[in-house]
Design an enzyme around this catalytic site. Sequence first.
Site, short mmCIF file in Angstrom:
data_model
loop_
_atom_site.label_atom_id
_atom_site.label_comp_id
_atom_site.label_asym_id
_atom_site.label_seq_id
_atom_site.Cartn_x
_atom_site.Cartn_y
_atom_site.Cartn_z
N ARG A 232 0.82 -1.21 0.00
CA ARG A 232 0.00 0.00 0.00
C ARG A 232 0.86 1.27 0.00
NH1 ARG A 232 -3.29 -0.54 4.64
NH2 ARG A 232 -1.88 0.88 5.74
N TYR B 9 -14.24 22.58 -9.82
CA TYR B 9 -14.83 21.29 -10.26
C TYR B 9 -15.95 20.92 -9.28
CZ TYR B 9 -14.59 16.19 -11.21
OH TYR B 9 -14.86 14.89 -11.50
N ASP C 75 -5.93 23.03 -8.01
CA ASP C 75 -6.31 21.94 -8.90
C ASP C 75 -5.73 22.31 -10.25
OD1 ASP C 75 -7.52 20.24 -10.76
OD2 ASP C 75 -9.40 20.10 -9.63
N LYS D 46 -6.73 12.50 -16.53
CA LYS D 46 -6.88 13.27 -17.76
C LYS D 46 -5.64 13.08 -18.64
CE LYS D 46 -10.79 14.34 -15.96
NZ LYS D 46 -11.05 15.42 -15.02
#
Length: 404
Positions: A58, A111, A183, A208
């Site tokens: 992890r 967003y 962001d 993206k």
Amino acid sequence: MRKHTSDLQTATRLTHAGRKGKSHHGPVNPPLVRASTMLFPDCAALKEANGTRRSYGRHATETTLALEEALCAAEGAAACMLTSSGLSAITTTLLALLNPGDHLLMVDTVYDPTRQFCDGLLKQHGIRTTYYDPLIGAGIAALIEPETRVVFVESPGSLTFEVQDIPAIAAAAHAADAVVVSDSTWATPIGWASFKLGVDVSIHAATKYIVGHSDALMGAILTNEALHQRIRDTYRQLGMSVGGDDAALALRGLRTMAARLAVHRDSAQQIARWLQQQPEVAEILYPPLEGTAGHALWKRDFRPEYACGLMGVVFRQDIVESQVAALIDRTQLFGIGFSWGGYESLILPTRPANYRTVKAESWQSPMLRLHVGLEAVPDLIADLRAGFSAMRELHYEEPVSIAD
Ligand SMILES: *Cc1c(COP(=O)(O)O)cnc(C)c1O
């Protein structure tokens, strides 16, 4: 691994960062490691690794470490944390930096799922959010309260693409001991010098352009040294992690990102200019295009060679929604879908007024969002031309006022 290669140009760094140096004999790419359990040969080795990132799947693998290193090199960050999505990168960062009683200044063009987090979980935990006009600039100082800990920016803004004056906002935030979280998905890690402009934490929906092929979700938190440990503690406590396969896909995408962005930018400029000539179009929202809103600030703060392919189209006020739907439905090469940043073109009707609390009234006309992909521009223009024909064919009540 090669060290940060900060003396090399961007495209060179993207192809070499996170890889072994010239003396390496073996595969070009770091191994794709799928791992939960790490084994230790004896108790001494276990004891040595315990508490480090090498102790459990992890925390890190060779694959995720290579991606982190490459992303740090791409943007000039001190550290990188990878999360399962862009949204979880944002929520992890805000949870790390805000405590009950704190105040957050959030750009109104954020967003929308980020806004839902502020109005939902953050509010439930006693953290107040004030939304501000993306064009506020140095005026942000008047909104800073004694409890303001974070000023959040997203530039250009979601759906409406306002370019923010980041250095002015950062100066006001830092003067009040608040940090600037960005962001930076539109800019990508190479589209601007975020940390030099005053950003403290730069977040990406790697989903993206970094992944770049619409086949994986991922988020990246890129931070300066000062905030690294604080964010990493929260990141670890929340159990954030990404799988090896997705990390390998993101690393593969990153290698070609500079080349792809150059094509997205050129094609988007051509499409934007063509759209400006259509009589139904009132405005193109694409800051890299000269003459559009935000272009001057964009030119000052962003790197012109790596603009992305995402833009807004505002129609004349007399255009009705069914006409926009007819345009969208007629196109064949523009897929209808959320998200963006893959190799393919996308089209989406948008209603920014539904998601805004500051100046919502500015956005009353029907709008589209276009992602210009890597297809040939003449094909995309022919497809859009067919879409506009569908819009024009649609029978509707002509408002009497457009007699000209
Ligand atoms: C898509 C997007 C996100 C969220 O990314 P996911 O990986 O879909 O969670 C965050 N911010 C911006 C600006 C985005 O476009």
